[in-house]
Design a protein around this motif. Structure first.
Motif, PDB file in Angstrom:
ATOM      1  N   LYS A 199       0.865  -1.179   0.000  1.00 31.65           N
ATOM      2  CA  LYS A 199       0.000   0.000   0.000  1.00 31.65           C
ATOM      3  C   LYS A 199       0.900   1.227   0.000  1.00 31.65           C
ATOM      4  CE  LYS A 199      -4.173   1.822   1.583  1.00 31.65           C
ATOM      5  NZ  LYS A 199      -4.985   2.125   0.440  1.00 31.65           N
ATOM      6  N   VAL A 200       0.667   2.146  -0.949  1.00 25.21           N
ATOM      7  CA  VAL A 200       1.460   3.368  -1.075  1.00 25.21           C
ATOM      8  C   VAL A 200       0.530   4.570  -1.188  1.00 25.21           C
ATOM      9  CG1 VAL A 200       3.489   2.276  -2.115  1.00 25.21           C
ATOM     10  CG2 VAL A 200       1.630   3.017  -3.569  1.00 25.21           C
ATOM     11  N   ASP A 201       1.099   5.759  -1.044  1.00 25.70           N
ATOM     12  CA  ASP A 201       0.329   6.998  -1.186  1.00 25.70           C
ATOM     13  C   ASP A 201       0.517   7.532  -2.600  1.00 25.70           C
ATOM     14  OD1 ASP A 201      -0.438   6.954   1.513  1.00 25.70           O
ATOM     15  OD2 ASP A 201       1.429   7.929   2.109  1.00 25.70           O
ATOM     16  N   ILE A 202      -0.576   7.577  -3.353  1.00 27.48           N
ATOM     17  CA  ILE A 202      -0.530   8.103  -4.712  1.00 27.48           C
ATOM     18  C   ILE A 202      -1.430   9.331  -4.754  1.00 27.48           C
ATOM     19  CG2 ILE A 202      -0.859   7.619  -7.155  1.00 27.48           C
ATOM     20  CD1 ILE A 202      -0.802   4.633  -6.414  1.00 27.48           C
ATOM     21  N   ASP A 203      -0.800  10.505  -4.777  1.00 33.58           N
ATOM     22  CA  ASP A 203      -1.566  11.745  -4.792  1.00 33.58           C
ATOM     23  C   ASP A 203      -1.654  12.365  -6.184  1.00 33.58           C
ATOM     24  OD1 ASP A 203      -1.863  11.538  -2.002  1.00 33.58           O
ATOM     25  OD2 ASP A 203       0.076  12.507  -1.685  1.00 33.58           O
ATOM     26  N   CYS A 204      -0.656  12.099  -7.010  1.00 33.20           N
ATOM     27  CA  CYS A 204      -0.608  12.734  -8.329  1.00 33.20           C
ATOM     28  C   CYS A 204       0.203  11.877  -9.298  1.00 33.20           C
ATOM     29  CB  CYS A 204       0.009  14.126  -8.221  1.00 33.20           C
ATOM     30  SG  CYS A 204       1.698  14.092  -7.561  1.00 33.20           S
ATOM     31  N   GLU A 205       0.287  12.323 -10.535  1.00 29.36           N
ATOM     32  CA  GLU A 205       1.060  11.606 -11.553  1.00 29.36           C
ATOM     33  C   GLU A 205       2.560  11.616 -11.224  1.00 29.36           C
ATOM     34  OE1 GLU A 205       0.235   9.756 -14.331  1.00 29.36           O
ATOM     35  OE2 GLU A 205      -1.775   9.889 -13.479  1.00 29.36           O
ATOM     36  N   LYS A 206       3.022  12.688 -10.565  1.00 32.58           N
ATOM     37  CA  LYS A 206       4.429  12.779 -10.193  1.00 32.58           C
ATOM     38  C   LYS A 206       4.778  11.680  -9.187  1.00 32.58           C
ATOM     39  CE  LYS A 206       7.876  16.023  -8.480  1.00 32.58           C
ATOM     40  NZ  LYS A 206       8.119  17.356  -7.926  1.00 32.58           N
ATOM     41  N   CYS A 207       3.882  11.439  -8.217  1.00 32.90           N
ATOM     42  CA  CYS A 207       4.094  10.374  -7.228  1.00 32.90           C
ATOM     43  C   CYS A 207       4.105   9.009  -7.916  1.00 32.90           C
ATOM     44  CB  CYS A 207       2.990  10.384  -6.180  1.00 32.90           C
ATOM     45  SG  CYS A 207       2.925  11.866  -5.167  1.00 32.90           S
ATOM     46  N   LYS A 208       3.164   8.813  -8.828  1.00 32.11           N
ATOM     47  CA  LYS A 208       3.074   7.553  -9.545  1.00 32.11           C
ATOM     48  C   LYS A 208       4.361   7.281 -10.322  1.00 32.11           C
ATOM     49  CE  LYS A 208       0.406   5.306 -13.186  1.00 32.11           C
ATOM     50  NZ  LYS A 208      -0.690   5.424 -14.134  1.00 32.11           N
ATOM     51  N   HIS A 209       4.839   8.284 -11.017  1.00 37.98           N
ATOM     52  CA  HIS A 209       6.058   8.143 -11.806  1.00 37.98           C
ATOM     53  C   HIS A 209       7.259   7.854 -10.902  1.00 37.98           C
ATOM     54  CE1 HIS A 209       8.795   8.686 -15.125  1.00 37.98           C
ATOM     55  NE2 HIS A 209       9.499   9.545 -14.398  1.00 37.98           N
ATOM     56  N   ALA A 210       7.345   8.543  -9.759  1.00 35.92           N
ATOM     57  CA  ALA A 210       8.461   8.342  -8.829  1.00 35.92           C
ATOM     58  C   ALA A 210       8.453   6.927  -8.252  1.00 35.92           C
ATOM     59  CB  ALA A 210       8.396   9.372  -7.710  1.00 35.92           C
ATOM     60  N   ILE A 211       7.287   6.421  -7.919  1.00 33.59           N
ATOM     61  CA  ILE A 211       7.158   5.071  -7.370  1.00 33.59           C
ATOM     62  C   ILE A 211       7.604   4.035  -8.400  1.00 33.59           C
ATOM     63  CG2 ILE A 211       5.488   3.312  -6.637  1.00 33.59           C
ATOM     64  CD1 ILE A 211       3.895   5.663  -5.330  1.00 33.59           C
ATOM     65  N   MET A 212       7.086   4.167  -9.614  1.00 35.81           N
ATOM     66  CA  MET A 212       7.412   3.208 -10.667  1.00 35.81           C
ATOM     67  C   MET A 212       8.918   3.231 -10.974  1.00 35.81           C
ATOM     68  SD  MET A 212       4.625   1.643 -11.446  1.00 35.81           S
ATOM     69  CE  MET A 212       4.639   0.999 -13.097  1.00 35.81           C
ATOM     70  N   LEU A 229       0.628  -0.798 -10.825  1.00 34.64           N
ATOM     71  CA  LEU A 229       0.179   0.147  -9.811  1.00 34.64           C
ATOM     72  C   LEU A 229      -1.308   0.406 -10.003  1.00 34.64           C
ATOM     73  CD1 LEU A 229       1.214   1.939  -7.499  1.00 34.64           C
ATOM     74  CD2 LEU A 229       1.717   3.688  -9.181  1.00 34.64           C
ATOM     75  N   ASP A 230      -2.095   0.072  -8.998  1.00 33.28           N
ATOM     76  CA  ASP A 230      -3.537   0.318  -9.024  1.00 33.28           C
ATOM     77  C   ASP A 230      -3.781   1.636  -8.304  1.00 33.28           C
ATOM     78  OD1 ASP A 230      -6.274   0.323  -8.949  1.00 33.28           O
ATOM     79  OD2 ASP A 230      -6.472  -1.665  -8.041  1.00 33.28           O
ATOM     80  N   GLN A 231      -4.077   2.680  -9.089  1.00 34.28           N
ATOM     81  CA  GLN A 231      -4.233   4.011  -8.501  1.00 34.28           C
ATOM     82  C   GLN A 231      -5.478   4.114  -7.641  1.00 34.28           C
ATOM     83  OE1 GLN A 231      -3.535   6.678 -11.882  1.00 34.28           O
ATOM     84  NE2 GLN A 231      -2.714   8.126 -10.416  1.00 34.28           N
ATOM     85  N   GLU A 232      -6.548   3.452  -8.028  1.00 32.77           N
ATOM     86  CA  GLU A 232      -7.797   3.540  -7.264  1.00 32.77           C
ATOM     87  C   GLU A 232      -7.645   2.957  -5.856  1.00 32.77           C
ATOM     88  OE1 GLU A 232     -10.856   1.694  -9.534  1.00 32.77           O
ATOM     89  OE2 GLU A 232     -10.694   3.133 -11.176  1.00 32.77           O
ATOM     90  N   LYS A 233      -6.959   1.823  -5.762  1.00 31.49           N
ATOM     91  CA  LYS A 233      -6.772   1.160  -4.472  1.00 31.49           C
ATOM     92  C   LYS A 233      -5.464   1.546  -3.790  1.00 31.49           C
ATOM     93  CE  LYS A 233      -9.368  -2.916  -5.914  1.00 31.49           C
ATOM     94  NZ  LYS A 233      -9.288  -4.362  -6.159  1.00 31.49           N
ATOM     95  N   SER A 234      -4.593   2.270  -4.503  1.00 32.91           N
ATOM     96  CA  SER A 234      -3.268   2.672  -4.004  1.00 32.91           C
ATOM     97  C   SER A 234      -2.420   1.462  -3.631  1.00 32.91           C
ATOM     98  CB  SER A 234      -3.399   3.615  -2.811  1.00 32.91           C
ATOM     99  OG  SER A 234      -4.019   4.800  -3.184  1.00 32.91           O
ATOM    100  N   ILE A 235      -2.430   0.455  -4.519  1.00 31.23           N
ATOM    101  CA  ILE A 235      -1.664  -0.762  -4.263  1.00 31.23           C
ATOM    102  C   ILE A 235      -0.636  -0.963  -5.364  1.00 31.23           C
ATOM    103  CG2 ILE A 235      -1.778  -3.276  -4.086  1.00 31.23           C
ATOM    104  CD1 ILE A 235      -4.482  -2.977  -2.773  1.00 31.23           C
ATOM    105  N   LEU A 236       0.613  -1.147  -4.944  1.00 29.08           N
ATOM    106  CA  LEU A 236       1.716  -1.438  -5.837  1.00 29.08           C
ATOM    107  C   LEU A 236       1.954  -2.940  -5.795  1.00 29.08           C
ATOM    108  CD1 LEU A 236       4.264  -0.510  -7.502  1.00 29.08           C
ATOM    109  CD2 LEU A 236       5.450  -0.457  -5.304  1.00 29.08           C
ATOM    110  N   THR A 237       2.005  -3.564  -6.968  1.00 30.75           N
ATOM    111  CA  THR A 237       2.260  -4.998  -7.065  1.00 30.75           C
ATOM    112  C   THR A 237       3.574  -5.197  -7.799  1.00 30.75           C
ATOM    113  OG1 THR A 237      -0.122  -5.404  -7.178  1.00 30.75           O
ATOM    114  CG2 THR A 237       1.329  -7.212  -7.822  1.00 30.75           C
ATOM    115  N   VAL A 238       4.499  -5.920  -7.170  1.00 26.04           N
ATOM    116  CA  VAL A 238       5.816  -6.169  -7.739  1.00 26.04           C
ATOM    117  C   VAL A 238       6.025  -7.684  -7.788  1.00 26.04           C
ATOM    118  CG1 VAL A 238       8.274  -5.677  -7.576  1.00 26.04           C
ATOM    119  CG2 VAL A 238       6.635  -4.045  -6.651  1.00 26.04           C
ATOM    120  N   VAL A 239       6.442  -8.191  -8.955  1.00 27.47           N
ATOM    121  CA  VAL A 239       6.716  -9.615  -9.116  1.00 27.47           C
ATOM    122  C   VAL A 239       8.173  -9.776  -9.533  1.00 27.47           C
ATOM    123  CG1 VAL A 239       6.117 -11.715 -10.384  1.00 27.47           C
ATOM    124  CG2 VAL A 239       4.327 -10.071  -9.808  1.00 27.47           C
ATOM    125  N   GLY A 240       8.873 -10.680  -8.847  1.00 24.66           N
ATOM    126  CA  GLY A 240      10.273 -10.926  -9.175  1.00 24.66           C
ATOM    127  C   GLY A 240      10.989 -11.657  -8.054  1.00 24.66           C
TER     128      GLY A 240
END
Length: 113
Positions: free
Chosen positions: A9-22, A36-47
């Motif tokens: 679970k992460v904080d996604i407030d804007c496109e800048k945050c989304k880009h920084a997270i990714m 990254l699911d913006q609606e639920k604010s969930i980052l999923t990483v596989v590896g």
């Protein structure tokens, strides 16, 4: 190392945050897939990466990550084998025959030729 799926679970407030997270997560070694699911604010990483490393990387960009789950990734659904599946669509060719219908003058019965 084994492949694992991490949900955070992460904080996604804007496109800048989304880009920084990714960008921060994709820099890690062993990352195969990121979503990254913006609606639920969930980052999923596989590896094969370490979940702690993912959380530390997110903290570097001033995120407050909360690990929701760590486990094996979902296996893809097997594709049905058309040779083994009796319900696999078959293609039929039905020739069309000309049919003539005759009725008697009094309206009873019919003749199909």
């Amino acid at each position: 190392m084994t492949t694992k799926k991490i949900e955070i679970k992460v904080d996604i407030d804007c496109e800048k945050c989304k880009h920084a997270i990714m960008e921060a997560v994709t820099e890690l070694e062993g990352v195969n897939q990121v979503s990254l699911d913006q609606e639920k604010s969930i980052l999923t990483v596989v590896g094969t990466m370490d979940p702690v490393c993912v959380a530390e990387q997110l903290k570097k960009i001033k995120q407050k990550p909360v690990v929701i789950s760590v486990g094996p990734p979902k296996k893809p659904d097997p594709k049905p084998d058309p040779k083994k599946d009796p319900c696999f669509p078959y293609y039929y060719y039905t020739p069309c025959d000309m049919v003539t219908v005759n009725t008697y003058e009094n309206g009873s019965g019919c003749t199909i030729v």
